[in-house]
Design a protein around this motif. Structure first.
Motif, short mmCIF file in Angstrom:
data_model
loop_
_atom_site.label_atom_id
_atom_site.label_comp_id
_atom_site.label_asym_id
_atom_site.label_seq_id
_atom_site.Cartn_x
_atom_site.Cartn_y
_atom_site.Cartn_z
N LYS A 59 1.56 6.69 8.03
CA LYS A 59 2.61 5.61 8.04
C LYS A 59 3.84 6.04 7.08
N THR B 242 -6.06 8.47 -1.73
CA THR B 242 -6.44 8.39 -0.21
C THR B 242 -6.39 7.28 0.56
N LEU B 243 -5.65 7.14 1.48
CA LEU B 243 -5.47 6.09 2.26
C LEU B 243 -6.27 6.13 3.58
N GLU B 244 -6.59 5.29 4.34
CA GLU B 244 -7.13 5.24 5.43
C GLU B 244 -6.75 6.25 6.62
N ASP B 245 -5.36 6.22 6.53
CA ASP B 245 -4.83 7.52 7.59
C ASP B 245 -4.41 8.59 6.97
N THR C 28 -8.45 14.85 2.58
CA THR C 28 -9.57 14.49 1.53
C THR C 28 -9.20 15.23 0.33
N GLU D 48 0.78 -1.35 0.09
CA GLU D 48 -0.18 0.05 -0.04
C GLU D 48 0.87 1.09 -0.11
N SER D 49 2.01 1.26 0.80
CA SER D 49 2.67 2.31 0.89
C SER D 49 3.51 2.53 -0.49
N PRO E 9 -0.08 10.35 4.12
CA PRO E 9 -0.66 9.34 5.27
C PRO E 9 0.53 8.99 6.22
#
Length: 374
Positions: free
Chosen positions: A112, A73-76, A80, A57-58, A110
């Protein structure tokens, strides 16, 4: 999946005699270091390379951002889409594509990925600093090490790609202070003429304080050492001036901690002076002096703070007003009434003192808060 990182430092005012260009080696943390003659004609370039494993993902986020100019747009993710910047300009459309000429900043990444960014930046910055500092020490070079904020950071996701891409820059906020300037007119010229014609010598403590200020930007830890040395020298020279008979003791026997000398002995030394009637009110100032000495000792003896926290330039800056106030308070006790002009109003009030001339307030520091993205 791997991300490839690259950091570059151009030492513009360094003139090394590099007879074998491009010598490289691996650090103990697997950072590859290269030292090269600058292709811009002046100075030397230090480069550092590092590879980091990341999850899929990263990797996809970074790869898409670099090569497609698109924000996923990732979860963290902290933002937006669509997204507007501080100037209310839409820089990311509803599909995640960045507008030409615009880029995201580190705080937009994000969490992470931002954490990865910060970890790698710290690793490469510290490695380059240790590498160049080691060269200076090992070869006895006289150049100043004043480059920590001049390192550029880049990344790429594709090993075969020739070009690295600039990593997202940081959003900054800081308070900009303008130094006090010279206050001068015919009245002050006469005052200074009388002062200049006296048999004064600028105390070494004040000279070390100025040197510490000049060193703070380039070498914060050296500034800390100079600052505490200036304080210790000022206290001991003050005692030697007021009580010359103690000179042998000061130079030959271990002395008590500086904060205890200030708290307990200075008031005894000046017990006949009205100026020290409220001396106990400075307890908070003496506690700050104690903390400064403890921090200096930890850095001097162990190279780090006992709790493992990092010592930043901002941390050290907070001790300068403390030492400045102590030095000028000692000047007043030594008979320099004009020194009251340079003691903070807080401590003047606690001591029951008044400024000799309030006009000095007209040249107080100017503070300006600046916020920008770079």
């Amino acid at each position: 999946m791997k991300i490839f990182f690259f950091a570059k430092l151009h030492l513009l005012d360094w003139f090394f005699h590099i007879h074998e260009d491009g010598v490289e080696f691996l650090s103990d943390l697997n950072v590859r270091l290269v030292l090269l003659k600058s292709d811009e004609g002046e100075g030397v370039v230090c480069k550092a390379y590092y590879e980091a494993e990341v999850d899929d993902e990263s990797y996809n986020f970074i790869d898409t951002l670099i090569y497609n100019n698109k924000y996923i747009t990732l979860e963290d993710a902290p933002i937006t889409v669509p997204f507007k910047n501080f100037a209310k300009v839409e820089i990311i459309d509803s599909n995640g594509f960045l507008k030409d000429g615009f880029s995201v900043y580190r705080n937009h990444l994000p969490k992470k990925i931002e954490n990865l960014y910060m970890d790698i930046e710290e690793l490469l910055r510290n490695t380059i600093h240790r590498f160049v500092s080691g060269i200076v020490w090992f070869q006895g070079i006289e150049n100043q090490i004043s480059f920590l904020d001049q390192i550029s950071f880049y990344w790429k996701t594709r090993k075969e790609a020739k070009e690295f891409h600039l990593m997202p820059l940081s959003s900054h906020q800081f308070d900009l202070g303008m130094k006090k300037g010279l206050y001068w007119n015919s009245e002050y010229a006469l005052k200074y003429k009388a002062f200049f014609n006296s048999s004064f010598h600028v105390p070494l403590g004040h000279e070390l304080l100025r040197e510490a200020k000049n060193t703070l930007e380039t070498s914060p830890k050296s500034a800390l050492m100079l600052l505490t040395s200036g304080l210790e020298v000022a206290v001991k020279q003050h005692i030697g001036k007021i009580a010359p008979q103690t000179d042998w003791i000061l130079h030959n026997l271990p002395s008590p901690p500086i904060h205890k000398i200030l708290k307990d002995y200075i008031v005894i030394l000046h017990n006949s002076q009205l100026e020290v009637e409220q001396w106990k009110s400075l307890a908070d100032l003496f506690k700050k002096v104690q903390k400064l000495i403890e921090v200096r000792n930890e850095i001097a003896h162990k190279g780090k703070l006992k709790d493992g926290e990092k010592l930043t330039k901002t941390d050290i800056e907070q001790y300068f007003p403390i030492v400045t106030n102590v030095l000028y308070i000692l000047d007043v006790l030594a008979g320099e009434e004009w020194a009251k002009n340079h003691i903070s109003n807080k401590y003047l009030k606690l001591l029951g003192w008044e400024k000799e001339d309030s006009k000095y307030d007209e040249r107080d520091n100017i503070s300006l808060r600046v916020i920008w993205n770079s």
